[in-house]
Design a protein around this motif. Structure first.
Motif, PDB file in Angstrom:
ATOM      1  N   HIS A   1       0.835  -1.199   0.000  1.00 18.10           N
ATOM      2  CA  HIS A   1       0.000   0.000   0.000  1.00 18.10           C
ATOM      3  C   HIS A   1       0.874   1.255   0.000  1.00 18.10           C
TER       4      HIS A   1
ATOM      5  N   HIS B   1       2.510   1.815  -3.466  1.00 17.78           N
ATOM      6  CA  HIS B   1       1.623   2.456  -4.436  1.00 17.78           C
ATOM      7  C   HIS B   1       1.435   3.928  -4.099  1.00 17.78           C
TER       8      HIS B   1
ATOM      9  N   HIS C   1       2.387   7.124  -6.547  1.00 19.89           N
ATOM     10  CA  HIS C   1       1.537   8.278  -6.873  1.00 19.89           C
ATOM     11  C   HIS C   1       2.254   9.580  -6.530  1.00 19.89           C
TER      12      HIS C   1
ATOM     13  N   HIS D   1      -4.311  13.885  -6.864  1.00 22.84           N
ATOM     14  CA  HIS D   1      -4.317  12.424  -6.980  1.00 22.84           C
ATOM     15  C   HIS D   1      -3.056  11.824  -6.356  1.00 22.84           C
TER      16      HIS D   1
ATOM     17  N   PRO E   1      -2.184   3.651 -16.283  1.00 20.29           N
ATOM     18  CA  PRO E   1      -2.414   2.439 -15.490  1.00 20.29           C
ATOM     19  C   PRO E   1      -3.470   2.619 -14.396  1.00 20.29           C
ATOM     20  N   SER E   2      -3.595   3.826 -13.830  1.00 22.45           N
ATOM     21  CA  SER E   2      -4.591   4.041 -12.778  1.00 22.45           C
ATOM     22  C   SER E   2      -6.012   3.962 -13.322  1.00 22.45           C
TER      23      SER E   2
ATOM     24  N   HIS F   1      -7.032   1.739 -15.433  1.00 22.12           N
ATOM     25  CA  HIS F   1      -7.376   0.333 -15.649  1.00 22.12           C
ATOM     26  C   HIS F   1      -7.931  -0.344 -14.400  1.00 22.12           C
ATOM     27  N   LYS F   2      -7.956   0.385 -13.274  1.00 20.63           N
ATOM     28  CA  LYS F   2      -8.515  -0.193 -12.048  1.00 20.63           C
ATOM     29  C   LYS F   2     -10.019  -0.372 -12.154  1.00 20.63           C
ATOM     30  N   LYS F   3     -10.675   0.426 -13.014  1.00 19.85           N
ATOM     31  CA  LYS F   3     -12.106   0.290 -13.263  1.00 19.85           C
ATOM     32  C   LYS F   3     -12.310  -0.124 -14.705  1.00 19.85           C
ATOM     33  N   THR F   4     -12.947  -1.269 -14.892  1.00 15.94           N
ATOM     34  CA  THR F   4     -13.052  -1.842 -16.232  1.00 15.94           C
ATOM     35  C   THR F   4     -14.484  -1.930 -16.753  1.00 15.94           C
TER      36      THR F   4
ATOM     37  N   SER G   1     -15.230   3.104 -18.641  1.00 13.88           N
ATOM     38  CA  SER G   1     -14.242   3.059 -19.727  1.00 13.88           C
ATOM     39  C   SER G   1     -14.586   4.048 -20.835  1.00 13.88           C
TER      40      SER G   1
END
Length: 286
Positions: free
Chosen positions: A116, A119, A123, A180, A238-239, A241-244, A249
């Motif tokens: 954690h 990551h 950021h 962010h 890449p951030s 792609h956490k929600k697909t 999208s």
């Protein structure tokens, strides 16, 4: 009025005015800003890529001879790889002095905390890189504004406002990236305002050393472009792609395209205004 004073005033206008206008984003209520922030990241991706591929890179190649194209392309490649190494060092430094000390008796729990923290520091490094890249970009903007003033005062004034106009959406994106990355509103504003002052530094430097800077200007542009490309591709995309799910999208794609179109439109308008002000493009090779 002394030309140097005009350069200082209007480089400050070109840099600081865009930050002040974009800072309205920070005045939104927390719940509204938290709702907008993920969308702002998508928009920032499009804006950063458009600034790099539509503005900085073409302008850099306009400023060099064909035999220098390979070295300029190599500078962009070296910049991307250099920012990768820099981000690795930033993450390593944070982990070495922070999250890596988290390991203790409960190995599994500490491993989760370590990931954690890793990551989180990744950021944070994206925020550091955007500050660095934006500082380079603003320095180059200051050089261009000073070059315009040395050509014609009216052209310099027009160019400074054109720079401020096309910087506003990018600065909004920068605020979104810094928030962010974990920066507070005050720190995000402070660092963005600080990097905007490199516009003044670039203008004053160009006023005294424009002849010497002419040959190195394309390489400053290339480095600024490489920083924006790296941040967009390596840190921000890449951030997403956490929600697909399909709805999210499609929203992400639409906002990326919106960022690209807005920057391209503003860049074209600014270019046309510059040509109307002088009758020729700003490029010194024209």
């Amino acid at each position: 009025m002394n030309l140097l004073i005009l350069v200082i005033i209007f480089t400050a206008v070109g840099g600081v005015l865009s930050v002040m206008a974009a800072s309205v984003f920070l005045l939104l209520q927390d719940n509204h800003r938290d709702y907008i922030l993920p969308h702002g990241i998508s928009f920032a991706i499009g804006a950063l890529l458009a600034v790099a591929f539509w503005g900085l890179i073409p302008q850099a190649f306009e400023e060099v001879k064909p035999e220098q194209f390979q070295s300029l392309s190599g500078t962009i490649l070296a910049g991307v790889l250099g920012f990768f190494v820099l981000e690795k060092l930033l993450i390593w430094r944070h982990c070495h002095y922070g999250c890596c000390e988290a390991h203790g008796d409960d190995e599994q729990e500490n491993e989760h905390d370590h990931k954690h923290s890793h990551h989180s520091h990744a950021h944070k490094s994206a925020g550091t890189l955007i500050i660095l890249g934006d500082g380079i970009h603003n320095f180059v903007d200051g050089i261009l504004i000073a070059a315009a003033f040395l050509t014609d005062v009216k052209l310099g004034i027009v160019t400074s406002f054109a720079v401020a106009a096309h910087e506003i959406p990018q600065e909004v994106g920068d605020f979104a990236i810094l928030l962010h990355s974990g920066y507070s509103r005050n720190k995000a504003f402070f660092y963005n305002l600080l990097t905007s002052l490199t516009t003044v530094l670039g203008g004053v430097t160009a006023y005294f050393l424009l002849g010497n800077l002419h040959d190195s200007l394309p390489y400053f542009l290339a480095l600024a472009a490489s920083s924006f490309i790296y941040i967009a591709v390596a840190d921000l995309i890449p951030s997403l792609h956490k929600k697909t799910d399909m709805k999210t999208s499609l929203q992400q794609i639409a906002l990326i395209v919106a960022g690209v179109l807005l920057i391209c439109s503003l860049h074209s308008i600014a270019h046309n205004v510059e040509m109307a002000g002088q009758g020729i493009p700003l490029s010194r090779n024209s």
